[in-house]
Write a protein that holds these residues in place. Structure first.
Motif, PDB file in Angstrom:
ATOM      1  N   MET A 211       5.475  -1.705 -25.191  1.00  0.00           N
ATOM      2  CA  MET A 211       5.317  -3.125 -25.374  1.00  0.00           C
ATOM      3  C   MET A 211       6.070  -3.864 -24.266  1.00  0.00           C
ATOM      4  SD  MET A 211       4.468  -3.682 -29.253  1.00  0.00           S
ATOM      5  CE  MET A 211       4.093  -5.267 -28.739  1.00  0.00           C
ATOM      6  N   ARG A 212       5.737  -5.078 -24.091  1.00  0.00           N
ATOM      7  CA  ARG A 212       6.353  -5.865 -23.024  1.00  0.00           C
ATOM      8  C   ARG A 212       7.841  -6.096 -23.228  1.00  0.00           C
ATOM      9  NH1 ARG A 212       1.540 -10.202 -22.121  1.00  0.00           N
ATOM     10  NH2 ARG A 212       0.237  -8.766 -20.956  1.00  0.00           N
ATOM     11  N   ASP A 213       8.291  -6.071 -24.482  1.00  0.00           N
ATOM     12  CA  ASP A 213       9.713  -6.301 -24.755  1.00  0.00           C
ATOM     13  C   ASP A 213      10.538  -5.019 -24.654  1.00  0.00           C
ATOM     14  OD1 ASP A 213       9.001  -4.932 -27.049  1.00  0.00           O
ATOM     15  OD2 ASP A 213       9.459  -6.569 -28.411  1.00  0.00           O
ATOM     16  N   GLY A 214       9.918  -3.908 -24.257  1.00  0.00           N
ATOM     17  CA  GLY A 214      10.641  -2.657 -24.069  1.00  0.00           C
ATOM     18  C   GLY A 214      10.572  -1.699 -25.232  1.00  0.00           C
ATOM     19  N   ARG A 215       9.999  -2.125 -26.366  1.00  0.00           N
ATOM     20  CA  ARG A 215       9.866  -1.231 -27.516  1.00  0.00           C
ATOM     21  C   ARG A 215       8.782  -0.189 -27.250  1.00  0.00           C
ATOM     22  NH1 ARG A 215       8.324  -4.994 -32.345  1.00  0.00           N
ATOM     23  NH2 ARG A 215       7.196  -5.978 -30.643  1.00  0.00           N
ATOM     24  N   THR A 216       8.999   1.013 -27.790  1.00  0.00           N
ATOM     25  CA  THR A 216       7.967   2.048 -27.812  1.00  0.00           C
ATOM     26  C   THR A 216       7.605   2.248 -29.269  1.00  0.00           C
ATOM     27  OG1 THR A 216       8.921   3.111 -25.873  1.00  0.00           O
ATOM     28  CG2 THR A 216       7.400   4.425 -27.203  1.00  0.00           C
ATOM     29  N   ILE A 217       6.310   2.157 -29.590  1.00  0.00           N
ATOM     30  CA  ILE A 217       5.864   2.245 -30.978  1.00  0.00           C
ATOM     31  C   ILE A 217       4.900   3.414 -31.133  1.00  0.00           C
ATOM     32  CG2 ILE A 217       4.701   1.065 -32.873  1.00  0.00           C
ATOM     33  CD1 ILE A 217       5.507  -1.582 -31.595  1.00  0.00           C
ATOM     34  N   PHE A 218       5.181   4.268 -32.130  1.00  0.00           N
ATOM     35  CA  PHE A 218       4.306   5.380 -32.472  1.00  0.00           C
ATOM     36  C   PHE A 218       3.742   5.124 -33.858  1.00  0.00           C
ATOM     37  CE2 PHE A 218       7.646   6.958 -29.716  1.00  0.00           C
ATOM     38  CZ  PHE A 218       6.927   7.643 -28.753  1.00  0.00           C
ATOM     39  N   GLY A 219       2.436   5.256 -34.013  1.00  0.00           N
ATOM     40  CA  GLY A 219       1.832   5.043 -35.321  1.00  0.00           C
ATOM     41  C   GLY A 219       0.324   5.001 -35.222  1.00  0.00           C
ATOM     42  N   THR A 220      -0.302   4.483 -36.253  1.00  0.00           N
ATOM     43  CA  THR A 220      -1.750   4.387 -36.323  1.00  0.00           C
ATOM     44  C   THR A 220      -2.192   2.976 -35.944  1.00  0.00           C
ATOM     45  OG1 THR A 220      -1.779   6.019 -38.093  1.00  0.00           O
ATOM     46  CG2 THR A 220      -3.746   4.675 -37.834  1.00  0.00           C
ATOM     47  N   TRP A 221      -3.128   2.914 -35.036  1.00  0.00           N
ATOM     48  CA  TRP A 221      -3.646   1.637 -34.566  1.00  0.00           C
ATOM     49  C   TRP A 221      -5.068   1.452 -35.073  1.00  0.00           C
ATOM     50  CZ3 TRP A 221      -0.534  -1.464 -31.469  1.00  0.00           C
ATOM     51  CH2 TRP A 221       0.644  -0.864 -31.011  1.00  0.00           C
ATOM     52  N   ARG A 222      -5.386   0.254 -35.531  1.00  0.00           N
ATOM     53  CA  ARG A 222      -6.732  -0.102 -35.959  1.00  0.00           C
ATOM     54  C   ARG A 222      -7.058  -1.491 -35.455  1.00  0.00           C
ATOM     55  NH1 ARG A 222      -6.471   1.156 -41.880  1.00  0.00           N
ATOM     56  NH2 ARG A 222      -6.137   3.329 -41.464  1.00  0.00           N
TER      57      ARG A 222
ATOM     58  N   ILE B 168      -1.124  -2.386 -35.181  1.00  0.00           N
ATOM     59  CA  ILE B 168      -0.439  -1.235 -35.765  1.00  0.00           C
ATOM     60  C   ILE B 168      -0.450  -1.396 -37.279  1.00  0.00           C
ATOM     61  CG2 ILE B 168       1.877  -2.212 -35.642  1.00  0.00           C
ATOM     62  CD1 ILE B 168       1.279   1.312 -34.620  1.00  0.00           C
ATOM     63  N   VAL B 169      -0.745  -0.327 -38.006  1.00  0.00           N
ATOM     64  CA  VAL B 169      -0.809  -0.396 -39.464  1.00  0.00           C
ATOM     65  C   VAL B 169      -0.031   0.756 -40.086  1.00  0.00           C
ATOM     66  CG1 VAL B 169      -3.018  -1.586 -39.540  1.00  0.00           C
ATOM     67  CG2 VAL B 169      -2.984   0.891 -39.516  1.00  0.00           C
ATOM     68  N   GLY B 170       0.543   0.502 -41.269  1.00  0.00           N
ATOM     69  CA  GLY B 170       1.228   1.547 -42.025  1.00  0.00           C
ATOM     70  C   GLY B 170       2.591   1.888 -41.475  1.00  0.00           C
ATOM     71  N   ALA B 171       2.965   3.158 -41.641  1.00  0.00           N
ATOM     72  CA  ALA B 171       4.279   3.630 -41.222  1.00  0.00           C
ATOM     73  C   ALA B 171       4.303   3.903 -39.720  1.00  0.00           C
ATOM     74  CB  ALA B 171       4.650   4.887 -41.985  1.00  0.00           C
ATOM     75  N   VAL B 172       5.407   3.558 -39.089  1.00  0.00           N
ATOM     76  CA  VAL B 172       5.554   3.709 -37.642  1.00  0.00           C
ATOM     77  C   VAL B 172       6.948   4.216 -37.296  1.00  0.00           C
ATOM     78  CG1 VAL B 172       3.977   1.799 -37.162  1.00  0.00           C
ATOM     79  CG2 VAL B 172       6.431   1.375 -37.226  1.00  0.00           C
ATOM     80  N   LYS B 173       7.110   4.563 -36.038  1.00  0.00           N
ATOM     81  CA  LYS B 173       8.432   4.809 -35.464  1.00  0.00           C
ATOM     82  C   LYS B 173       8.544   3.897 -34.262  1.00  0.00           C
ATOM     83  CE  LYS B 173      11.607   8.127 -33.484  1.00  0.00           C
ATOM     84  NZ  LYS B 173      11.872   9.546 -33.184  1.00  0.00           N
ATOM     85  N   ILE B 174       9.623   3.105 -34.225  1.00  0.00           N
ATOM     86  CA  ILE B 174       9.866   2.195 -33.114  1.00  0.00           C
ATOM     87  C   ILE B 174      11.171   2.603 -32.448  1.00  0.00           C
ATOM     88  CG2 ILE B 174      10.252  -0.187 -32.402  1.00  0.00           C
ATOM     89  CD1 ILE B 174       8.814  -1.054 -34.981  1.00  0.00           C
ATOM     90  N   ILE B 175      11.126   2.737 -31.133  1.00  0.00           N
ATOM     91  CA  ILE B 175      12.332   2.992 -30.349  1.00  0.00           C
ATOM     92  C   ILE B 175      12.586   1.745 -29.515  1.00  0.00           C
ATOM     93  CG2 ILE B 175      13.429   4.451 -28.623  1.00  0.00           C
ATOM     94  CD1 ILE B 175      11.446   6.680 -29.496  1.00  0.00           C
ATOM     95  N   TYR B 176      13.754   1.157 -29.703  1.00  0.00           N
ATOM     96  CA  TYR B 176      14.135  -0.065 -28.998  1.00  0.00           C
ATOM     97  C   TYR B 176      14.875   0.278 -27.709  1.00  0.00           C
ATOM     98  CZ  TYR B 176      12.986  -2.263 -33.423  1.00  0.00           C
ATOM     99  OH  TYR B 176      12.323  -2.679 -34.555  1.00  0.00           O
ATOM    100  N   PRO B 177      14.845  -0.596 -26.709  1.00  0.00           N
ATOM    101  CA  PRO B 177      15.537  -0.328 -25.450  1.00  0.00           C
ATOM    102  C   PRO B 177      17.049  -0.160 -25.617  1.00  0.00           C
ATOM    103  CG  PRO B 177      14.396  -2.467 -25.354  1.00  0.00           C
ATOM    104  CD  PRO B 177      14.114  -1.860 -26.681  1.00  0.00           C
ATOM    105  N   THR B 178      17.602  -0.668 -26.718  1.00  0.00           N
ATOM    106  CA  THR B 178      19.044  -0.552 -26.981  1.00  0.00           C
ATOM    107  C   THR B 178      19.434   0.837 -27.482  1.00  0.00           C
ATOM    108  OG1 THR B 178      18.696  -1.288 -29.252  1.00  0.00           O
ATOM    109  CG2 THR B 178      19.236  -2.982 -27.596  1.00  0.00           C
ATOM    110  N   GLY B 179      18.423   1.669 -27.833  1.00  0.00           N
ATOM    111  CA  GLY B 179      18.693   2.984 -28.396  1.00  0.00           C
ATOM    112  C   GLY B 179      18.560   3.006 -29.907  1.00  0.00           C
ATOM    113  N   ASN B 180      18.431   1.834 -30.536  1.00  0.00           N
ATOM    114  CA  ASN B 180      18.188   1.769 -31.980  1.00  0.00           C
ATOM    115  C   ASN B 180      16.782   2.286 -32.272  1.00  0.00           C
ATOM    116  OD1 ASN B 180      20.660   0.435 -32.166  1.00  0.00           O
ATOM    117  ND2 ASN B 180      19.727  -1.585 -32.233  1.00  0.00           N
ATOM    118  N   THR B 181      16.593   2.828 -33.495  1.00  0.00           N
ATOM    119  CA  THR B 181      15.262   3.270 -33.909  1.00  0.00           C
ATOM    120  C   THR B 181      14.964   2.783 -35.319  1.00  0.00           C
ATOM    121  OG1 THR B 181      16.057   5.383 -34.789  1.00  0.00           O
ATOM    122  CG2 THR B 181      15.320   5.372 -32.497  1.00  0.00           C
TER     123      THR B 181
END
Length: 65
Positions: free
Chosen positions: A1-12, A16-29
């Motif tokens: 994403m443009r804000d630096g987040r990486t998102i894993f999940g199902t796209w429709r 993005i829908v349902g459960a996901v995993k987001i990794i933030y540029p700060t190292g938070n998840t």
């Protein structure tokens, strides 16, 4: 994403829908539910310092203790 987040999940239809995993540029998840890219529902937020919160999120914010 443009804000630096990486998102894993199902796209429709480009959303993005349902459960996901987001990794933030700060190292938070975050692993859990989202609505329109915002944490909403049950999830676990792990801070880069090792602290975690498991529980409810409402409109991107921690709900409860």
């Amino acid at each position: 994403m443009r804000d630096g987040r990486t998102i894993f999940g199902t796209w429709r239809a480009g959303l993005i829908v349902g459960a996901v995993k987001i990794i933030y540029p700060t190292g938070n998840t975050y692993v859990g539910d989202v609505i329109n890219y915002i944490r909403h529902g049950y999830g676990e937020f792990s801070f880069s310092n090792g602290d975690t919160f498991s529980g409810s999120f409402v409109n991107g914010k921690i709900e409860g203790f």
